[in-house]
Design an enzyme around this catalytic site. Structure first.
Site, PDB file in Angstrom:
ATOM      1  N   SER A   1       0.831  -1.198   0.000  1.00 46.30           N
ATOM      2  CA  SER A   1       0.000   0.000   0.000  1.00 46.30           C
ATOM      3  C   SER A   1       0.874   1.259   0.000  1.00 46.30           C
ATOM      4  CB  SER A   1      -0.956  -0.040   1.192  1.00 46.30           C
ATOM      5  OG  SER A   1      -1.940   0.969   1.103  1.00 46.30           O
TER       6      SER A   1
ATOM      7  N   ASP B   1       3.914  24.458   0.074  1.00 44.51           N
ATOM      8  CA  ASP B   1       5.352  24.373  -0.211  1.00 44.51           C
ATOM      9  C   ASP B   1       5.838  22.931  -0.216  1.00 44.51           C
ATOM     10  OD1 ASP B   1       4.952  23.985   2.494  1.00 44.51           O
ATOM     11  OD2 ASP B   1       6.653  25.201   3.149  1.00 44.51           O
TER      12      ASP B   1
ATOM     13  N   HIS C   1      -7.317  -5.665  -0.791  1.00 41.27           N
ATOM     14  CA  HIS C   1      -6.130  -4.829  -0.601  1.00 41.27           C
ATOM     15  C   HIS C   1      -5.075  -5.492   0.293  1.00 41.27           C
ATOM     16  CE1 HIS C   1      -3.998  -0.989  -0.623  1.00 41.27           C
ATOM     17  NE2 HIS C   1      -3.905  -1.039   0.693  1.00 41.27           N
TER      18      HIS C   1
END
Length: 420
Positions: A140, A343, A396
């Site tokens: 993952s 940023d 998953h």
């Protein structure tokens, strides 16, 4: 050195810079646990570094050498890395947050993303495997880190195995949630198809929480929005069954049962892994665009708590979490600052990835609720020397749930690719 059935374990602790651009600045510790088959303790084995999912999750604490570890330790000396801020690696906790002001904490947490984890790994490799590249297994979010590793330090890698974790190279948090909300809906509807009686049971609980103030055993209020996040697990194997049994025992007369309340608290509390919430959307930040609580902004109207049927959310993080959950409140102001940050440094180098020569074998779960399969396939097409295996055989967590079958196939796929 510890011995458990099928494994010999050795602990390692490393001192690394908090900010790798300032090697003489403040330092933190990174912990990793070496695992090797008992018969191969003294063998000259190549290293395989396990990159845990998350963000914010510690590496597995093995109880035996079974499952994927059994397959891995046939060929490798495995390093179970606690990524910085997790487990025993100078963990970020509630106490950490309470010791800093909001701006200081937000600045501190910006050093806990994938680029810093990769820099840690390279310093560790220089000590454990000097002059030799090693392989990685990324589950993952560990696959996201793998792509950053290939972008920042491909010379440190011999082969990479990825299970459900090829990130969209250019995908923003907004892109991700636009794709994953429909998958969360599909998993909810699959759950209701398996257990049609739960449609009314779930609605009754939701209506009760809307009308009534309910407290969890730790004192947090159980809001209907928090109840909705129980869908987080619906993308894992046997998770629908697990949710069904929790719902099945929800009532004690006209009140929600202790079994239900303890179950919900344990499944939805993030006190022990605050980075999962606080840094979750930051893993997608790569430019001058703020993530700005993307999951909350992207939520479709059909996920309204009054809508029919009641839809559970998936791996979505919401701003109410850092205010409603007692263990996360010290992070609230810093989390807002991170959501507003513009940023972010790049995590992926598209040109370097296109020219990649390190063998990469990745399994893409066709029905993955957390990492969009189409985004993963697009990424695979943009990275050199990648072999993919697309399957709906697993959810998953297939890398773990399959025993060693998924890893075994990935190793064979990588072996068929041109070596670096």
């Amino acid at each position: 050195m510890d011995r458990i059935p099928g494994l010999v374990l050795t602990d390692h602790t490393f001192t690394v810079p908090l900010d790798h651009s300032r090697p003489d600045g403040p330092a933190i510790e990174v912990f990793a646990r070496e695992a090797v088959a008992p018969a191969k303790v003294g063998a000259d084995l190549p290293w395989l570094v396990y990159l845990q999912g998350g963000p914010g999750g510690a590496s597995p604490r093995p109880t035996s050498g079974s499952g994927w570890l059994e397959r891995a330790t046939r060929d490798y000396r495995v390093l179970l890395l606690d990524q910085r801020g997790t487990g025993r690696s100078t963990p970020v906790t509630r106490r950490t947050a309470e010791s800093m002001g909001a701006e200081e904490l937000a600045a501190y947490l910006k050093h806990f993303r994938a680029d810093s984890i990769v820099a840690d790994a390279e310093l560790i490799r220089a000590q454990l495997s000097p002059g030799k590249p090693w392989s990685t297994l990324g589950q993952s979010y560990g696959g996201f880190i793998t792509l950053t590793y290939l972008s920042k330090a491909p010379e440190g890698l011999k082969a990479c195995y990825v299970t459900g974790g090829l990130a969209g190279i250019d995908a923003t948090a907004d892109d991700v949630y636009r794709r994953t909300y429909p998958r969360a809906k599909a998993k909810t509807l699959r759950y209701y198809k398996l257990f049609p009686q739960d449609v009314a049971k779930v609605r009754r609980i939701a209506d009760h929480l809307i009308a009534t103030e309910v407290k969890l055993p730790n004192g947090d209020r159980l809001t209907v929005e928090r109840f909705q996040t129980l869908g987080f697990g619906l993308g894992m194997g046997e998770s629908a069954e697990s949710l069904h049994w929790l719902i099945d025992e929800a009532w004690d007369g006209d009140e929600l049962s202790d079994a239900f309340l303890y179950g919900v608290m344990n499944r939805t509390d993030h006190t022990l892994a605050p980075l999962f919430v606080v840094l979750h959307e930051s893993i997608y930040g790569q430019d001058d665009r703020a993530t700005d609580w993307a999951a909350a902004r992207a939520m479709p109207a059909e996920f309204a708590v009054s809508a029919e049927p009641f839809l559970f959310t998936g791996e979505m993080i919401f701003p109410w979490m850092v205010r409603d959950l007692e263990g996360l409140r010290p992070f609230a102001e810093a989390a807002d600052l991170l959501a507003a940050a513009t940023d972010w440094t790049p995590l992926y180098d598209a040109d370097r990835l296109a020219a990649n020569r390190v063998p990469v074998a990745a399994v893409i779960y066709h029905d993955d609720m957390y990492v969009d399969a189409n985004l993963s396939l697009e990424t695979a097409s943009r990275v050199g020397n990648v072999a993919t295996w697309v399957t709906n055989e697993y959810e998953h967590d297939g890398g773990r749930a399959s025993g060693g079958a998924v890893l075994d196939r990935l190793i064979k796929l990588a072996n068929d690719l041109p070596p670096v």
